[in-house]
Scaffold this active site. Structure first.
Site, short mmCIF file in Angstrom:
data_model
loop_
_atom_site.label_atom_id
_atom_site.label_comp_id
_atom_site.label_asym_id
_atom_site.label_seq_id
_atom_site.Cartn_x
_atom_site.Cartn_y
_atom_site.Cartn_z
N GLN A 80 44.00 46.80 38.68
CA GLN A 80 43.17 45.66 38.29
C GLN A 80 42.66 45.78 36.85
OE1 GLN A 80 42.99 43.06 40.43
NE2 GLN A 80 44.38 44.37 41.59
N CYS A 81 42.91 46.91 36.20
CA CYS A 81 42.39 47.20 34.86
C CYS A 81 43.49 47.00 33.81
CB CYS A 81 41.88 48.64 34.82
SG CYS A 81 41.41 49.23 33.18
N GLY A 82 43.24 46.13 32.84
CA GLY A 82 44.21 45.87 31.78
C GLY A 82 44.54 47.11 30.97
N ARG A 96 46.86 49.16 33.08
CA ARG A 96 48.19 48.55 33.13
C ARG A 96 48.95 48.77 31.83
NH1 ARG A 96 45.21 44.33 35.42
NH2 ARG A 96 45.48 43.09 33.51
#
Length: 133
Positions: free
Chosen positions: A10-12, A15
């Site tokens: 969920q964390c950019g 990712r």
């Protein structure tokens, strides 16, 4: 090269870090640390190897940090580790380990310190280019 990333999909930043590792030609072991938190010993090892203090490895944004009173300077490292293990969202991310070292990869480009040279430029989710140079 072996690599392990303690990842939150969920964390950019997480990712982008994972994508940079893959862009370098490495398929890492991906540990969803929210579902499978590291052991206390492993967490202590990662924090120390990254050259951080326990407090420096805690995430505040989007976590129960304030509700748990973790800003209290009187809390010990053991208290903070207890909170991180009880609420893994408090573990800042992403931690990455390769044979070249351990880093808390914030920003994601920090991972370049522990990867071989990139084969070419990389475009992050927000369009920013990373050259690895």
């Amino acid at each position: 090269m072996n690599a392990v990333i303690y990842h939150n999909p969920q964390c950019g930043t997480s990712r982008n870090t994972l994508a940079l590792i893959r862009h370098a030609g490495i398929e890492p072991e991906v540990v969803d640390y929210l579902a499978h938190p590291p052991s206390r010993a492993r967490l202590v090892e990662l924090i120390a190897a990254a050259g951080l203090s326990v407090r420096g490895a805690i995430r505040q944004k989007g976590t129960p940090y304030d509700a748990l009173g973790l800003g209290d300077a009187a809390l010990s490292d053991e208290d903070l580790l207890d909170a991180m293990l009880a609420h893994p969202i408090l573990i800042n991310r992403p931690f990455v380990q390769t044979p070249m070292g351990v880093r808390l990869c914030r920003p994601s480009e920090v991972v370049l310190d522990i990867l071989p040279p990139l084969p070419g430029p990389f475009r992050k989710e927000d369009g920013e280019m990373v050259t690895g140079a």
